[in-house]
Design an enzyme around this catalytic site. Structure first.
Site, PDB file in Angstrom:
ATOM      1  N   ILE A 145     -11.108   7.537  14.550  1.00 49.10           N
ATOM      2  CA  ILE A 145     -10.124   8.383  15.245  1.00 49.10           C
ATOM      3  C   ILE A 145      -8.717   8.125  14.695  1.00 49.10           C
ATOM      4  CG2 ILE A 145      -9.058   8.864  17.491  1.00 49.10           C
ATOM      5  CD1 ILE A 145     -11.886   8.263  18.729  1.00 49.10           C
TER       6      ILE A 145
ATOM      7  N   ASP B 135      -4.151  -3.106  11.960  1.00 52.66           N
ATOM      8  CA  ASP B 135      -5.591  -3.265  12.187  1.00 52.66           C
ATOM      9  C   ASP B 135      -6.038  -4.475  11.369  1.00 52.66           C
ATOM     10  OD1 ASP B 135      -8.396  -3.191  12.180  1.00 52.66           O
ATOM     11  OD2 ASP B 135      -8.452  -1.005  12.275  1.00 52.66           O
TER      12      ASP B 135
ATOM     13  N   ARG C 253      -9.146   3.497  25.499  1.00 54.77           N
ATOM     14  CA  ARG C 253      -9.757   3.069  26.756  1.00 54.77           C
ATOM     15  C   ARG C 253      -8.684   2.602  27.721  1.00 54.77           C
ATOM     16  NH1 ARG C 253     -13.584   5.567  26.042  1.00 54.77           N
ATOM     17  NH2 ARG C 253     -15.760   4.937  25.870  1.00 54.77           N
TER      18      ARG C 253
ATOM     19  N   ASP D 189      -4.869   9.204  28.085  1.00 57.34           N
ATOM     20  CA  ASP D 189      -6.071   9.987  28.415  1.00 57.34           C
ATOM     21  C   ASP D 189      -7.059   9.134  29.196  1.00 57.34           C
ATOM     22  OD1 ASP D 189      -7.801  12.293  28.217  1.00 57.34           O
ATOM     23  OD2 ASP D 189      -8.973  11.186  26.724  1.00 57.34           O
TER      24      ASP D 189
ATOM     25  N   GLU E 228     -10.797   5.499  36.790  1.00 54.09           N
ATOM     26  CA  GLU E 228     -10.871   6.940  36.498  1.00 54.09           C
ATOM     27  C   GLU E 228     -11.733   7.640  37.546  1.00 54.09           C
ATOM     28  OE1 GLU E 228     -12.153   7.339  32.438  1.00 54.09           O
ATOM     29  OE2 GLU E 228     -10.311   6.461  31.680  1.00 54.09           O
TER      30      GLU E 228
ATOM     31  N   HIS F 113      -9.396  11.681  30.864  1.00 51.00           N
ATOM     32  CA  HIS F 113     -10.426  11.278  29.897  1.00 51.00           C
ATOM     33  C   HIS F 113     -11.051  12.512  29.230  1.00 51.00           C
ATOM     34  CE1 HIS F 113     -13.094   7.651  28.803  1.00 51.00           C
ATOM     35  NE2 HIS F 113     -13.137   8.552  27.838  1.00 51.00           N
TER      36      HIS F 113
ATOM     37  N   GLY G 133     -10.618  13.342  25.952  1.00 54.12           N
ATOM     38  CA  GLY G 133     -10.613  13.251  24.487  1.00 54.12           C
ATOM     39  C   GLY G 133     -11.770  13.963  23.821  1.00 54.12           C
ATOM     40  N   ALA G 134     -12.968  13.706  24.324  1.00 48.80           N
ATOM     41  CA  ALA G 134     -14.151  14.269  23.671  1.00 48.80           C
ATOM     42  C   ALA G 134     -14.593  15.568  24.328  1.00 48.80           C
ATOM     43  CB  ALA G 134     -15.283  13.250  23.741  1.00 48.80           C
TER      44      ALA G 134
HETATM   45  P1  NAD Z   1     -13.907   2.815  15.396  1.00 51.21           P
HETATM   46  O1  NAD Z   1     -14.871   1.740  15.727  1.00 51.21           O
HETATM   47  O2  NAD Z   1     -14.196   3.720  14.263  1.00 51.21           O
HETATM   48  O3  NAD Z   1     -12.461   2.169  15.138  1.00 51.21           O
HETATM   49  C1  NAD Z   1     -11.894   1.177  15.928  1.00 51.21           C
HETATM   50  C2  NAD Z   1     -10.860   0.462  15.053  1.00 51.21           C
HETATM   51  O4  NAD Z   1     -10.179  -0.476  15.882  1.00 51.21           O
HETATM   52  C3  NAD Z   1     -11.487  -0.315  13.902  1.00 51.21           C
HETATM   53  O5  NAD Z   1     -10.893   0.057  12.692  1.00 51.21           O
HETATM   54  C4  NAD Z   1     -11.198  -1.779  14.254  1.00 51.21           C
HETATM   55  O6  NAD Z   1     -10.973  -2.565  13.102  1.00 51.21           O
HETATM   56  C5  NAD Z   1      -9.927  -1.620  15.079  1.00 51.21           C
HETATM   57  N1  NAD Z   1      -9.646  -2.769  15.935  1.00 51.21           N
HETATM   58  C6  NAD Z   1     -10.513  -3.497  16.665  1.00 51.21           C
HETATM   59  N2  NAD Z   1      -9.862  -4.473  17.307  1.00 51.21           N
HETATM   60  C7  NAD Z   1      -8.548  -4.353  16.976  1.00 51.21           C
HETATM   61  C8  NAD Z   1      -7.375  -5.064  17.318  1.00 51.21           C
HETATM   62  N3  NAD Z   1      -7.424  -6.140  18.127  1.00 51.21           N
HETATM   63  N4  NAD Z   1      -6.203  -4.657  16.802  1.00 51.21           N
HETATM   64  C9  NAD Z   1      -6.132  -3.582  15.985  1.00 51.21           C
HETATM   65  N5  NAD Z   1      -7.208  -2.876  15.596  1.00 51.21           N
HETATM   66  C10 NAD Z   1      -8.410  -3.255  16.098  1.00 51.21           C
HETATM   67  O7  NAD Z   1     -13.703   3.630  16.740  1.00 51.21           O
HETATM   68  P2  NAD Z   1     -13.148   5.122  16.908  1.00 51.21           P
HETATM   69  O8  NAD Z   1     -14.253   6.093  16.747  1.00 51.21           O
HETATM   70  O9  NAD Z   1     -11.922   5.276  16.102  1.00 51.21           O
HETATM   71  O10 NAD Z   1     -12.807   5.093  18.477  1.00 51.21           O
HETATM   72  C11 NAD Z   1     -11.836   4.200  18.996  1.00 51.21           C
HETATM   73  C12 NAD Z   1     -12.014   4.097  20.498  1.00 51.21           C
HETATM   74  O11 NAD Z   1     -11.687   5.357  21.094  1.00 51.21           O
HETATM   75  C13 NAD Z   1     -13.465   3.841  20.944  1.00 51.21           C
HETATM   76  O12 NAD Z   1     -13.769   2.470  20.997  1.00 51.21           O
HETATM   77  C14 NAD Z   1     -13.520   4.459  22.321  1.00 51.21           C
HETATM   78  O13 NAD Z   1     -13.304   3.470  23.300  1.00 51.21           O
HETATM   79  C15 NAD Z   1     -12.363   5.445  22.320  1.00 51.21           C
HETATM   80  N6  NAD Z   1     -12.807   6.837  22.521  1.00 51.21           N
HETATM   81  C16 NAD Z   1     -12.213   7.558  23.516  1.00 51.21           C
HETATM   82  C17 NAD Z   1     -12.591   8.865  23.733  1.00 51.21           C
HETATM   83  C18 NAD Z   1     -11.923   9.719  24.785  1.00 51.21           C
HETATM   84  O14 NAD Z   1     -12.563  10.606  25.321  1.00 51.21           O
HETATM   85  N7  NAD Z   1     -10.665   9.501  25.085  1.00 51.21           N
HETATM   86  C19 NAD Z   1     -13.615   9.419  22.955  1.00 51.21           C
HETATM   87  C20 NAD Z   1     -14.162   8.660  21.933  1.00 51.21           C
HETATM   88  C21 NAD Z   1     -13.753   7.365  21.729  1.00 51.21           C
END
Ligand code: NAD
Length: 309
Positions: free
Chosen positions: A146, A166, A228, A252, A257, A276, A278-279
């Site tokens: 994302i 990151d 989250r 979001d 929630e 919430h 996003g998706a």
């Molecule tokens: P992803 O696993 O592809 O990427 C997560 C990134 O976070 C990774 O690059 C990881 O290295 C990095 N990371 C982990 N710990 C970290 C830290 N302490 N500091 C900095 N970076 C760190 O996940 P994604 O697909 O990009 O999704 C991210 C999050 O979005 C998901 O875990 C989920 O909780 C959330 N999400 C929310 C919705 C929504 O409806 N709002 C929908 C989908 C996902």
């Protein structure tokens, strides 16, 4: 394969599941007794050890979506239950919402709409004034699917400079995208005009944006969290917004929630909440539902799941 679908899925995915699996849906009385479940599809339904223990035949937990904090993965794995998610299915929808929220904050779109509804009589010079994105610095916390998508879209379409915090992503990967990796969260907070958070909820990321991090941000900065609830401290964000230490923020996702109507953040006119969402696009819902069913069909056929966690 007897599959319990605990949360609503799209009509297209449901039809696909009906063709390929023996399903019990969220609105059936049978969903309340778990003993027959061999597979489950969950969105937010909590797969705790107590629930898993009530499913002695369970072979697979298929998450409809990405974040798996509602599933006790170590416990499931210990019982040889496969856990999968749909990692690619909703990234574009979430990224597009994050970008929408950035614009809502920097151009005060929601505030302007509310002012118009309220019969705005005079738009005096500074009132409802925002700023452009071109040439500004976007700080990405988390460069996963994302974060990367948000960064690429804003870089290509709006000429922002992108910096990344990151610790698990190599500097070379950032530079290959034209982004710059920074060493500390402090540097990211101090340098960015727009901050977008896309990390999973873990013990390390819980409250990772609290009073200290907010104090490092520019007073002209905006903060968007689509990942989250609990990653950004809601109490500390409220304090920062109330005292205009931040230009604006949008969440979001919340610790609880849906967000309660009397939540202090909702009293801040520089704050935007989405529930919430996003998706929550027709496109992503179809992809997530069909992706989850596909994983169960693979396990049913004795094949390897594609996104086994
Ligand atoms: P992803 O696993 O592809 O990427 C997560 C990134 O976070 C990774 O690059 C990881 O290295 C990095 N990371 C982990 N710990 C970290 C830290 N302490 N500091 C900095 N970076 C760190 O996940 P994604 O697909 O990009 O999704 C991210 C999050 O979005 C998901 O875990 C989920 O909780 C959330 N999400 C929310 C919705 C929504 O409806 N709002 C929908 C989908 C996902």
């Amino acid at each position: 394969m007897k599959t319990y679908i605990f949360d609503p899925i799209s009509d297209q995915a449901l039809e696909y599941a009906q063709k390929n699996l023996d399903i019990v849906t969220w609105d059936s009385d049978k969903i309340r007794s778990y003993a027959e479940a061999e597979a489950v599809i969950v969105r937010t339904f909590k797969m705790s050890p107590e629930i898993i223990d009530q499913m002695p035949k369970l072979k697979i937990i298929a998450k409809h979506g990405v974040g798996v904090d509602n599933i006790d993965i170590p416990y499931a794995k210990n019982k040889n239950i496969v856990v999968t998610n749909t990692p690619e299915a909703n990234m574009n929808s979430v990224a597009e919402l994050a970008i929408g929220l950035v614009f809502s904050c920097v151009r005060k779109i929601t505030q302007s709409h509310l002012a118009a509804l309220d019969g705005l009589e005079k738009n005096s010079p500074m009132y409802l004034s925002g700023y452009e994105l071109a040439g500004k610095t976007l700080g990405l916390i988390g460069l996963g699917k994302i974060g990367m998508s948000v960064g690429k879209k804003l870089r290509d379409a709006f000429a922002v400079n992108v910096i990344v915090y990151d610790p698990f992503t190599a500097a070379e990967q950032c530079s290959s995208l034209g982004f710059v990796k920074v060493a500390t969260l402090e540097e990211l907070c101090r340098t960015s005009d727009i901050i977008s958070v896309s990390v999973p909820l873990t013990e390390k990321t819980k409250n990772m944006i609290s009073a200290q991090e907010l104090s490092w941000m520019k007073e002209t900065a905006v903060l968007v969290n689509t990942s989250r609830g609990g990653i950004v401290s809601e109490d500390d964000l409220y304090e920062a917004l109330k005292s205009n230490k931040l230009f604006g923020a949008a969440l979001d996702v919340f610790v609880e929630e849906p967000i309660k109507i009397d939540h202090p953040l909702l009293t801040c006119d520089n704050f935007i909440a989405t529930p919430h969402n996003g998706a929550n696009t027709a496109d992503a819902l179809i992809r997530m539902g069909i992706g989850a069913v596909d994983e169960i069909v693979r396990v049913k056929n004795g094949d390897e799941a594609h996104s086994r966690l």
